[in-house]
Design an enzyme around this catalytic site. Sequence first.
Site, PDB file in Angstrom:
ATOM      1  N   MET A 133      -4.082   4.233  -0.319  1.00 56.22           N
ATOM      2  CA  MET A 133      -4.787   4.855   0.792  1.00 56.22           C
ATOM      3  C   MET A 133      -6.045   5.779   0.467  1.00 56.22           C
ATOM      4  SD  MET A 133      -3.609   2.999   3.288  1.00 56.22           S
ATOM      5  CE  MET A 133      -4.296   3.719   4.742  1.00 56.22           C
ATOM      6  N   ALA A 138       1.058  -1.126   0.092  1.00 52.14           N
ATOM      7  CA  ALA A 138      -0.005   0.009  -0.119  1.00 52.14           C
ATOM      8  C   ALA A 138       0.839   1.176   0.128  1.00 52.14           C
ATOM      9  CB  ALA A 138      -0.898   0.130   1.157  1.00 52.14           C
ATOM     10  N   CYS A 139       0.298   2.383  -0.605  1.00 54.95           N
ATOM     11  CA  CYS A 139       1.003   3.545  -0.547  1.00 54.95           C
ATOM     12  C   CYS A 139      -0.179   4.679  -0.528  1.00 54.95           C
ATOM     13  CB  CYS A 139       1.819   3.859  -1.888  1.00 54.95           C
ATOM     14  SG  CYS A 139       1.152   3.812  -3.406  1.00 54.95           S
ATOM     15  N   ALA A 140       0.219   5.916  -0.843  1.00 56.72           N
ATOM     16  CA  ALA A 140      -0.774   6.971  -0.874  1.00 56.72           C
ATOM     17  C   ALA A 140      -1.848   6.850  -2.032  1.00 56.72           C
ATOM     18  CB  ALA A 140      -0.158   8.310  -1.146  1.00 56.72           C
TER      19      ALA A 140
END
Length: 375
Positions: free
Chosen positions: A101, A72-74
């Site tokens: 996210m 996961a990242c932004a």
Amino acid sequence: MSKVKVTTNDIARKVIEQKSMYLLDVRNESDFEEWKIEGEAFEYKNVPFSEIKEGVEHLAKKLPKDKDIIVACAKGISAQKTVDKLEGAGFNNVYPLEGGMQAWSEHLEPVKVADIEGGAIYQFIRLGKGCLSYMVISNGEAAVIDATRMIDTFKKFADDKDAVIRYTLDTHLHADHISGGRRLAKETNTSYYLPPKDATEITFDYQKLEEGTSLSVGNAKIEVKAIYSPGHTIGSTSLIVNNAYLLTGDILFIQSIGRPDLAGKADDWVEDLHDTLYETYKTLDQELLVLPAHYASNDEMNEDGTIGKKLSTLYQENDGLNVSSQDKFRKMVTENLPPQPNSHQKIRETNMGKQSPDSEEQREMEIGPNRCAIS
């Protein structure tokens, strides 16, 4: 390049069903510590993408090869790059979270609370934000309460249930997220209800949601009744549905109580909050199932994924309902206020109609956890 991506729907089911998951989060440590995907049986590793840009050899030694790894990242971009690097290092069990996210923050998971005459009441769980919305459906009609800005989810859900949305209601003027109630009402050509004491600065027309307001949903006459319950805001109004379900907005949660300071009125509103919790709610049927507008952690979930408890149980278990004096209550509330929600004043003004940020700005305004409860 990996062609398989994990969606927020996949993650949501793991959360609701309390399944295990290994999450590699490549955002900065401060962002990860403030807000991450919460799961009952999740394992976590946080390594900022800046540390693996040049190579993943060091990271690869610390990752499992016998279980799926969700990255996961932004927004999903760095996660995809991380997956590509790990696949190049021999991993075939890594998958990026599509949309990152940002997408997780916007995901709504509908869960049935209970069947009612001619239909059911549903809870829409915004797992990445801790927000709870509701839809009451009976005999082809629906009322939506505390809708988030992702209104297409509510429209599609009502369509799938062959129901026409008749009302949208907000229990109060929200400060932690942008309400979708007014826009949903406009797009479905129906009425939007808001407590008038929270509407003194709004710039649009609305219907008054106040003590005694009673709305019927469907031919079965499932009623939504309003009860004035100030404290979180001066206009906060609770709803009783079908004489069995108490929608408390941001006044009462499962493990905590609402905060009175998001309009800068903590000292003025703490007494109202006390009166609502210790007097008004005490007069209600204690068998009512409390359905709040927020929750703080997944351990508040019931086994079926819903978030709610009987009022009588909360008077036994919720510390905020068991303070021995009003002076101690005031001290507890005013000395335990968490940081205010991101962009809370701008969100309030957006919900008043004073500001009109574009969709991307709205996303940025809402990023992060909800902070509507007393710590």
